[in-house]
Design a protein around this motif. Structure first.
Motif, PDB file in Angstrom:
ATOM      1  N   ARG A 199       0.757  -1.234  -0.053  1.00 42.69           N
ATOM      2  CA  ARG A 199      -0.053  -0.051  -0.022  1.00 42.69           C
ATOM      3  C   ARG A 199       0.772   1.150   0.060  1.00 42.69           C
ATOM      4  N   PRO A 200       1.409   1.655  -1.260  1.00 42.71           N
ATOM      5  CA  PRO A 200       2.211   2.632  -1.060  1.00 42.71           C
ATOM      6  C   PRO A 200       1.423   4.166  -0.582  1.00 42.71           C
ATOM      7  N   GLU A 201       0.327   4.428  -0.864  1.00 46.57           N
ATOM      8  CA  GLU A 201      -0.196   5.601  -0.585  1.00 46.57           C
ATOM      9  C   GLU A 201      -0.377   5.498   1.034  1.00 46.57           C
ATOM     10  N   LEU A 202      -0.491   4.492   1.647  1.00 49.58           N
ATOM     11  CA  LEU A 202      -0.508   4.241   3.088  1.00 49.58           C
ATOM     12  C   LEU A 202       0.764   4.590   3.789  1.00 49.58           C
ATOM     13  N   ALA A 203       1.595   3.945   3.111  1.00 47.52           N
ATOM     14  CA  ALA A 203       3.115   3.875   3.399  1.00 47.52           C
ATOM     15  C   ALA A 203       3.573   5.507   3.705  1.00 47.52           C
ATOM     16  N   GLU A 204       3.095   6.293   2.543  1.00 50.38           N
ATOM     17  CA  GLU A 204       3.662   7.466   2.440  1.00 50.38           C
ATOM     18  C   GLU A 204       2.777   8.461   3.353  1.00 50.38           C
ATOM     19  N   ALA A 205       1.647   8.061   3.861  1.00 51.52           N
ATOM     20  CA  ALA A 205       0.952   8.909   4.770  1.00 51.52           C
ATOM     21  C   ALA A 205       1.746   8.490   6.215  1.00 51.52           C
ATOM     22  N   LEU A 206       1.862   7.264   6.451  1.00 53.16           N
ATOM     23  CA  LEU A 206       2.608   6.849   7.543  1.00 53.16           C
ATOM     24  C   LEU A 206       3.844   7.422   7.691  1.00 53.16           C
ATOM     25  N   GLU A 207       4.925   7.626   6.638  1.00 56.92           N
ATOM     26  CA  GLU A 207       6.065   8.032   6.612  1.00 56.92           C
ATOM     27  C   GLU A 207       5.990   9.567   7.215  1.00 56.92           C
ATOM     28  N   GLN A 208       5.162  10.309   6.607  1.00 57.66           N
ATOM     29  CA  GLN A 208       4.811  11.687   7.020  1.00 57.66           C
ATOM     30  C   GLN A 208       4.509  11.812   8.302  1.00 57.66           C
ATOM     31  N   GLN A 209       3.578  11.144   8.932  1.00 51.63           N
ATOM     32  CA  GLN A 209       3.215  11.094  10.019  1.00 51.63           C
ATOM     33  C   GLN A 209       4.291  10.715  11.349  1.00 51.63           C
ATOM     34  N   LEU A 210       5.205   9.852  10.779  1.00 53.66           N
ATOM     35  CA  LEU A 210       6.242   9.479  11.539  1.00 53.66           C
ATOM     36  C   LEU A 210       7.253  10.561  11.847  1.00 53.66           C
ATOM     37  N   ILE A 211       7.572  10.989  10.639  1.00 46.38           N
ATOM     38  CA  ILE A 211       8.453  12.040  10.781  1.00 46.38           C
ATOM     39  C   ILE A 211       8.103  13.404  11.425  1.00 46.38           C
ATOM     40  N   SER A 212       6.684  13.641  11.412  1.00 50.73           N
ATOM     41  CA  SER A 212       6.035  14.674  12.000  1.00 50.73           C
ATOM     42  C   SER A 212       6.115  14.437  13.654  1.00 50.73           C
ATOM     43  N   LEU A 213       5.882  13.399  14.026  1.00 51.10           N
ATOM     44  CA  LEU A 213       5.593  12.887  15.514  1.00 51.10           C
ATOM     45  C   LEU A 213       7.125  12.920  16.053  1.00 51.10           C
ATOM     46  N   ALA A 214       8.201  12.482  15.129  1.00 51.89           N
ATOM     47  CA  ALA A 214       9.433  12.638  15.882  1.00 51.89           C
ATOM     48  C   ALA A 214      10.025  14.026  15.875  1.00 51.89           C
TER      49      ALA A 214
END
Length: 110
Positions: free
Chosen positions: A62-77
């Motif tokens: 699920r590339p679109e889900l992974a992209e959303a997750l990456e953005q959220q992870l970077i933002s959270l960190a």
């Protein structure tokens, strides 16, 4: 003025425009590669190897889900809202949150 000179100038103008388009496309691709490399470097610092492997698996399916997750992870960190490095269990919890936001619900009335 002969027709051949005009045609030569037209052909040269078309070539020049095509070259400009190719250069712009190459620059955009280069910038996208740089951004992807920076994102990957950030994720390597944020995630444990197991969590990074899980994210890579998600990206395949699920590339679109992974992209959303990456953005959220970077933002959270970046904001300090999550303890770094993020382990696999924490990533699963974050994934559930992202998945619930991106999942569409369909209801059928019978």
């Amino acid at each position: 003025m002969d027709g051949e000179g005009f045609e030569d100038r037209e052909i040269e103008e078309i070539r020049r425009r095509k070259l400009e388009e190719l250069q712009k496309k190459a620059e955009l691709e280069r910038q996208a590669q740089i951004a992807a490399a920076q994102r990957r470097a950030a994720l390597k610092q944020i995630l444990t190897p197991e969590a990074l492997a899980r994210l890579d698996n998600i990206k395949v399916v699920r590339p679109e889900l992974a992209e959303a997750l990456e953005q959220q992870l970077i933002s959270l960190a970046a904001s300090g809202r999550v303890k770094v490095p993020i382990d696999d269990a924490t990533l699963k919890k974050i994934l559930e949150s992202v998945y619930s936001q991106t999942r569409r619900e369909y209801r059928f009335k019978l």
